[in-house]
Scaffold this motif. Structure first.
Motif, mmCIF file in Angstrom:
data_model
loop_
_atom_site.group_PDB
_atom_site.id
_atom_site.type_symbol
_atom_site.label_atom_id
_atom_site.label_comp_id
_atom_site.label_asym_id
_atom_site.label_seq_id
_atom_site.Cartn_x
_atom_site.Cartn_y
_atom_site.Cartn_z
ATOM 1 N N GLU A 238 0.863 -1.190 0.000
ATOM 2 C CA GLU A 238 0.000 0.000 0.000
ATOM 3 C C GLU A 238 0.895 1.234 0.000
ATOM 4 O OE1 GLU A 238 -3.834 0.156 2.324
ATOM 5 O OE2 GLU A 238 -2.978 -1.643 3.234
ATOM 6 N N GLU B 151 1.621 5.182 -2.468
ATOM 7 C CA GLU B 151 1.283 5.987 -3.641
ATOM 8 C C GLU B 151 2.112 5.529 -4.846
ATOM 9 O OE1 GLU B 151 -1.091 8.005 -4.555
ATOM 10 O OE2 GLU B 151 -0.078 8.344 -6.495
ATOM 11 N N THR C 224 0.513 2.444 -6.201
ATOM 12 C CA THR C 224 -0.781 2.772 -6.824
ATOM 13 C C THR C 224 -0.569 3.366 -8.211
ATOM 14 O OG1 THR C 224 -1.728 3.175 -4.645
ATOM 15 C CG2 THR C 224 -2.932 4.072 -6.516
ATOM 16 N N GLU D 296 -1.472 1.964 -12.025
ATOM 17 C CA GLU D 296 -2.235 2.789 -12.978
ATOM 18 C C GLU D 296 -1.533 2.870 -14.326
ATOM 19 O OE1 GLU D 296 -4.744 6.285 -10.757
ATOM 20 O OE2 GLU D 296 -2.558 6.461 -10.709
ATOM 21 N N GLN E 119 -6.691 -2.606 -0.047
ATOM 22 C CA GLN E 119 -6.325 -1.230 -0.392
ATOM 23 C C GLN E 119 -7.447 -0.320 0.049
ATOM 24 O OE1 GLN E 119 -3.391 -0.464 -1.950
ATOM 25 N NE2 GLN E 119 -2.737 -2.565 -2.473
ATOM 26 N N VAL F 293 -8.120 3.893 -3.821
ATOM 27 C CA VAL F 293 -7.127 3.214 -4.670
ATOM 28 C C VAL F 293 -7.843 2.260 -5.633
ATOM 29 C CG1 VAL F 293 -5.188 1.579 -4.658
ATOM 30 C CG2 VAL F 293 -5.290 3.434 -2.961
ATOM 31 N N ARG G 297 -9.291 4.321 -8.352
ATOM 32 C CA ARG G 297 -8.302 4.802 -9.338
ATOM 33 C C ARG G 297 -7.940 3.682 -10.307
ATOM 34 N NH1 ARG G 297 -3.604 7.757 -5.978
ATOM 35 N NH2 ARG G 297 -2.484 7.484 -7.924
ATOM 36 N N TRP G 298 -7.761 2.474 -9.813
ATOM 37 C CA TRP G 298 -7.391 1.360 -10.698
ATOM 38 C C TRP G 298 -8.546 0.994 -11.619
ATOM 39 C CZ3 TRP G 298 -4.716 -1.964 -6.291
ATOM 40 C CH2 TRP G 298 -3.461 -1.386 -6.009
#
Ligand code: 5AD
Ligand code: FES
Length: 382
Positions: A126, A128, A131, A135, A158, A162, A165-166
């Motif tokens: 976990e 940024e 993540t 992406e 997560q 997150v 975003r995915w």
């Protein structure tokens, strides 16, 4: 003896009745029915259950198996699950992380094999940086010629943001096994800071984000009962999941559960028991839930050369051939005896074609093989 034969006959009559009820409509089984199914050992009864489950698989998915090439992106993991070979406190493995370019190159292989779907899996991280790395992988894969693909993520717990975003970057499915629906058993298999409740909440978050949601459990865990296994299937029903990936627990030599194989049971008998339980779980789940996607997982193949084909004949409709570079496969061993360590993706595809042909099935080429259940629950057309 007469009494014994009488009991067997009672059981068979009850089994026939359960199978008739299960095939007539979904979610028709009680806790006790499920318990009876997962604990079957008599060869004839096991066959009757598998045949009924396979008939449902063919009814809902056809005589095809959908493929998702799996890319094992890295074995760095922040978790320390007692059963898992890549747990963070295992010092005996060399850690690796693929680059975006590596992942995109492997996705091109998935497209060339015409699998139309892939799975991105790694240890749980976990951050940024992780993540945005995922992406970028998703955006680049989804803009490749031959795409977009059905992409499943298997990247652990997560934050909901997150997951969102995915999803926005191109993933459509997420696999997060609850491992066991029994929080007390979960607590025994994990360190104190690993939370069953958070995992359970993550499945709700994934659903809110619009994913096709998958979960699953391990069978033959130390301390697990047939009550637990029946409750696992009821948990899948309660969560109304779209996809299920489960397999038998297989001890890994560098973990705290290394010695948890049945003491006193000959090795072969122990493997047969694990395989039987794994297959019984597939059949009972198909019989209870009908239109979900169910994977014939690699753990089955680790216990018998034709374990995945047996999984299909027990009611599974998905396979996840490994497309990771063979150089990395030894470093991503969650359990002992992982198969296909040296076969490249093309060799595995030819092998799978041959194996499926032997059971009258085919690869579902160029089809994403989305979960029929997802479309029936969301009303979206396939
Ligand atoms: N045996 C079988 N399955 C395992 N997994 C992890 N360790 C083992 C093991 N020793 C499964 C877990 C995890 C998935 C990625 O692999 O269920 O969710
Ligand atoms: Fe890999 Fe058979 S599927 S060698």
């Amino acid at each position: 003896m007469v009494e014994y034969a009488g009991k067997m006959a009672d059981n068979s009559t009850r089994l026939d009745e359960i199978l008739r009820r299960a095939t007539a409509e979904p979610r028709a089984l009680s806790h006790d029915d499920l318990k009876l199914l997962v604990s079957l050992t008599d060869e004839g009864e096991v066959k009757a259950m598998r045949d009924a489950a396979y008939e449902l698989k063919v009814r809902h998915c056809g005589k095809v198996v959908s493929m998702r090439g799996i890319i094992e992106m890295g074995n760095v993991c922040s978790k320390d699950c007692h059963y898992c070979g890549i747990r963070k406190s295992n010092p005996c493995i060399e850690r690796y992380s693929l680059s975006v370019d590596d992942v995109v190159r492997l996705a091109k292989i998935d497209i060339a094999e015409r699998y139309a779907s892939l799975v991105l899996q790694s240890g749980e991280i976990e951050s940024e940086a992780h993540t945005s790395f995922i992406e970028e992988c998703l955006r680049r894969i989804q803009s490749l010629p031959g795409g977009p693909l059905g992409i499943t993520l298997s990247l652990g717990e997560q934050e909901e943001s997150v997951y969102a975003r995915w999803k926005a970057a191109g993933a459509s499915r997420y696999l997060l096994r609850i491992e066991t629906s029994n929080p007390k058993l979960y607590a025994k298999l994990h360190p104190a800071d690993h939370s069953w409740a958070r995992r359970d909440e993550c499945l709700d978050a994934l659903r809110r984000c619009g994913y096709q949601v998958g979960t699953g459990v391990m069978s033959a865990l130390p301390g697990q009962t047939t009550d637990d296994l029946a409750s696992d299937i009821e948990y899948f029903a309660r969560k109304d999941v779209d996809m299920i990936g489960m397999g038998p627990f297989i001890p890994h030599h560098d973990t705290p559960l290394a010695d948890s194989a049945d003491t006193g049971t000959p090795k072969d008998a122990d493997r047969r028991r694990r395989l039987r339980l794994g297959l019984n779980m597939i059949s009972a789940t198909r019989l209870h839930l009908h239109d979900v996607n169910i994977a014939a997982t690699t753990a089955l193949q680790a216990l018998a050369d034709d374990g995945r084909e047996q999984g299909v004949l027990a009611g599974a409709n998905v396979m996840m051939p490994n497309i990771t570079d063979t150089a990395y496969r030894r470093k991503y061993q969650l359990y002992d005896g992982k198969p296909c360590l040296d076969e490249n993706s093309l060799a595995c595809r030819f092998c799978l074609e041959r194996r499926l042909a032997a059971i009258g099935e085919k690869i579902n080429y160029s089809k994403r093989g989305d979960s029929a259940h997802f479309f029936s629950r969301t009303g979206r057309p396939e």
